[in-house]
Write a protein that holds these residues in place. Structure first.
Motif, short mmCIF file in Angstrom:
data_model
loop_
_atom_site.label_atom_id
_atom_site.label_comp_id
_atom_site.label_asym_id
_atom_site.label_seq_id
_atom_site.Cartn_x
_atom_site.Cartn_y
_atom_site.Cartn_z
N ASP A 22 13.30 9.67 8.38
CA ASP A 22 13.91 8.62 9.20
C ASP A 22 12.87 7.69 9.84
N THR A 23 11.60 7.95 9.60
CA THR A 23 10.52 7.17 10.19
C THR A 23 10.33 5.86 9.43
N GLU A 24 10.26 4.76 10.16
CA GLU A 24 10.03 3.46 9.53
C GLU A 24 8.73 3.48 8.74
N GLY A 25 8.77 3.01 7.51
CA GLY A 25 7.60 2.99 6.64
C GLY A 25 7.57 4.15 5.66
N VAL A 26 8.35 5.20 5.92
CA VAL A 26 8.43 6.34 5.02
C VAL A 26 9.57 6.10 4.04
N THR A 27 9.28 6.19 2.74
CA THR A 27 10.31 5.93 1.73
C THR A 27 10.89 7.21 1.14
N GLU A 28 10.11 8.28 1.11
CA GLU A 28 10.58 9.53 0.54
C GLU A 28 9.86 10.70 1.20
N VAL A 29 10.55 11.83 1.29
CA VAL A 29 9.94 13.07 1.78
C VAL A 29 10.40 14.20 0.87
N TYR A 30 9.46 15.04 0.45
CA TYR A 30 9.75 16.18 -0.41
C TYR A 30 9.33 17.46 0.30
N ILE A 88 0.85 -1.18 0.00
CA ILE A 88 0.00 0.00 0.00
C ILE A 88 0.89 1.24 0.00
N THR A 89 0.55 2.19 -0.87
CA THR A 89 1.25 3.46 -0.90
C THR A 89 0.30 4.53 -0.42
N ALA A 90 0.77 5.32 0.54
CA ALA A 90 0.00 6.46 1.04
C ALA A 90 0.82 7.72 0.79
N ILE A 91 0.12 8.77 0.38
CA ILE A 91 0.73 10.08 0.18
C ILE A 91 0.28 10.94 1.34
N VAL A 92 1.23 11.42 2.14
CA VAL A 92 0.90 12.17 3.34
C VAL A 92 1.32 13.63 3.14
N LEU A 93 0.33 14.52 3.15
CA LEU A 93 0.58 15.95 3.03
C LEU A 93 0.76 16.51 4.43
N ILE A 94 1.85 17.23 4.65
CA ILE A 94 2.22 17.64 6.00
C ILE A 94 2.37 19.16 6.09
N GLN A 95 1.67 19.75 7.05
CA GLN A 95 1.90 21.14 7.44
C GLN A 95 2.92 21.10 8.56
N ALA A 96 3.98 21.93 8.46
CA ALA A 96 5.04 21.91 9.46
C ALA A 96 5.30 23.31 9.98
N ASP A 97 5.92 23.38 11.16
CA ASP A 97 6.36 24.66 11.69
C ASP A 97 7.36 25.27 10.72
N ASN A 98 7.15 26.52 10.32
CA ASN A 98 8.00 27.15 9.30
C ASN A 98 9.47 27.14 9.66
N GLY A 99 9.80 27.35 10.90
CA GLY A 99 11.20 27.41 11.30
C GLY A 99 11.86 26.06 11.48
N ARG A 100 11.10 24.97 11.29
CA ARG A 100 11.63 23.62 11.54
C ARG A 100 11.49 22.69 10.35
N ILE A 101 11.25 23.22 9.17
CA ILE A 101 10.96 22.36 8.02
C ILE A 101 12.11 21.38 7.72
N PRO A 102 13.37 21.82 7.63
CA PRO A 102 14.42 20.84 7.33
C PRO A 102 14.55 19.73 8.37
N GLU A 103 14.49 20.10 9.66
CA GLU A 103 14.60 19.10 10.72
C GLU A 103 13.39 18.17 10.73
N THR A 104 12.23 18.74 10.50
CA THR A 104 11.00 17.94 10.47
C THR A 104 11.04 16.97 9.29
N ALA A 105 11.46 17.46 8.14
CA ALA A 105 11.55 16.60 6.95
C ALA A 105 12.49 15.44 7.19
N GLN A 106 13.64 15.69 7.80
CA GLN A 106 14.60 14.61 8.06
C GLN A 106 14.05 13.62 9.07
#
Length: 91
Positions: A24-32, A2-20
């Motif tokens: 690094d979360t098990e089950g996540v294959t890519e983050v853009y 199963i492939t799920a596309i997850v759209l994420i709103q993030a804290d503006n000042g933490r986008i790079p750290e949040t993306a990483q």
């Protein structure tokens, strides 16, 4: 699978750290990171729907910097090779 596309709103000042952290979360294959209505798009690939729920609500939603998620389940995958092959039938 199963492939799920997850759209994420993030804290503006933490986008790079949040993306990483999401990457690094098990089950996540890519983050853009992206421009537009959402800050990040994550692709989740797992064996069943229960695992989608665990990855999204049990892991991604708990990552520091994630404010909100919207999840879409993919029915079918298409690639440019698939589309070209479909148009070349009978040539």
């Amino acid at each position: 699978m199963i492939t799920a596309i997850v759209l994420i709103q993030a804290d503006n000042g933490r986008i790079p750290e949040t993306a990483q952290a999401v990457a690094d979360t098990e089950g996540v294959t890519e983050v853009y990171s992206c421009a537009g209505d959402v800050d990040l798009i994550a692709l989740v690939r797992v064996r069943d729907h229960e695992q989608v729920a665990e990855v999204v609500t049990g892991r991604i939603d708990k990552v520091a910097g994630v404010q909100r998620t919207v999840t879409h389940i993919a029915f079918k995958s298409y690639s440019s090779a698939d589309v070209e092959a479909g148009f070349s039938i009978g040539e």
